[in-house]
Write an enzyme that holds these catalytic residues in place. Structure first.
Site, PDB file in Angstrom:
ATOM      1  N   TYR A 145     -23.685  19.889  15.641  1.00 25.35           N
ATOM      2  CA  TYR A 145     -23.868  21.155  14.920  1.00 25.35           C
ATOM      3  C   TYR A 145     -22.493  21.696  14.535  1.00 25.35           C
ATOM      4  O   TYR A 145     -21.784  22.269  15.343  1.00 25.35           O
ATOM      5  CB  TYR A 145     -24.611  22.121  15.837  1.00 25.35           C
ATOM      6  N   LYS A 168     -24.845  18.001  11.258  1.00 22.67           N
ATOM      7  CA  LYS A 168     -25.285  19.173  10.489  1.00 22.67           C
ATOM      8  C   LYS A 168     -24.034  19.847   9.946  1.00 22.67           C
ATOM      9  O   LYS A 168     -23.294  20.500  10.680  1.00 22.67           O
ATOM     10  CB  LYS A 168     -26.062  20.117  11.404  1.00 22.67           C
TER      11      LYS A 168
END
Length: 297
Positions: free
Chosen positions: A131, A159
């Protein structure tokens, strides 16, 4: 699993705990819409404000009510020991994957971040999504660091933050990162306003806030992109510009998403952990006007 639309719902809470019935309703809505995965305990899911027990409960509820849709659970925390505890709870609850941001009060070094992911991967039996969210963690990944981390076992997706609005620049950015990572690691775009551009530039997934509220609208965009219809994907995104403008004006998507959830009756008010608050007064009225104009369902 880390392809297509990953919809990130709000975790509605009061100071007494999780509003479980309301959260279940949000998850069921996403499952019924046919999203490709459900991302719980992301930034929209208020993971940083919840206790370990609350987070474990959120994952359990989501798995039990997602009708088989894969659940990706956020496990980020300030200390590695707490990340490992969150990972264990998420796996025990049946999460299909985990999402990890390098959360810290002190600014982390590249080596510290790499060691975090290396340590966590040793304890995982499910795949992990890196992330990359500098807006909240204040840590900026280099493509080279992504390349190192992507070689670790269990890492299966990255991501990334919003890409440049220029499609050529966005395509070059995605291609540059892809050259540094294994072929089985996907690239997912975040930042709803940039999603269509990111998908058209070659991203495999959309990690979406709006998908957690209006999955049909988000699915229309990503299915068009997946079909190679870049023009339609971009046009559908541009139709939602009034919503993206709210994100920009109010410092991100969380308060806007939570306000939408309240005014549409999906959750009761208040739904954010204190001291966070949803938009009120004229700001709230503006959100209502945008929703009335867009006529989303």
């Amino acid at each position: 699993m880390f392809t297509g639309l990953s919809a990130f719902p709000l975790t509605p809470v009061s100071e007494q705990g999780i509003k479980e019935y309301e959260f279940i309703g949000l998850v069921e809505h996403l499952a019924e819409a046919g999203v490709d995965s459900i991302g719980v305990l992301g930034s929209t899911g208020n993971y940083a404000y919840l206790s370990h027990a609350e987070r474990a409960r959120v994952v359990k509820l989501s798995v039990e009510n997602a009708a088989g849709v894969p659940i990706v659970a956020g496990i980020g925390a300030l200390r590695t020991r707490d990340v490992l505890a969150n990972a264990e709870s998420a796996q025990e609850a049946g999460a299909s994957g985990v999402l990890l941001a390098p959360v810290s009060y002190q600014k982390l070094t590249d080596d510290e971040v790499f060691d975090l992911y290396a340590t966590v991967c040793q304890s995982l039996s499910v795949p992990l999504c890196v992330y990359d969210n500098p807006g909240t963690t204040h840590f900026e990944f280099s493509d080279e660091l992504h390349g190192r981390i992507a070689q670790l076992p269990q890492v299966r997706s990255i991501k990334i933050p919003p890409v440049n609005s220029d499609i050529q620049a966005a395509t070059k950015r995605v291609a540059r990162l892809r050259k540094l990572i294994p072929s089985d690691v996907t690239i997912g775009i975040s930042g709803d306003a940039a999603a269509a551009t990111g998908l058209n530039a070659g991203c495999d997934a959309w990690y979406s806030v709006i998908g957690g509220i209006y999955p049909k609208a988000a699915l229309a965009i990503i299915r068009a992109a997946q079909a190679g219809d870049a023009t339609t994907a971009q046009q559908l995104s541009e139709q939602l510009e009034p919503l993206w403008a709210l994100y920009r004006e109010y410092g991100g998507s969380l308060r806007v998403a939570a306000t939408i959830a309240e005014v549409t009756g999906r959750v009761s008010q208040p739904c954010l952990p204190q001291p966070l608050q949803t938009l009120q007064g004229g700001d709230r009225k503006r959100v209502e006007q945008v929703l009335e104009h867009l006529e989303l369902d």
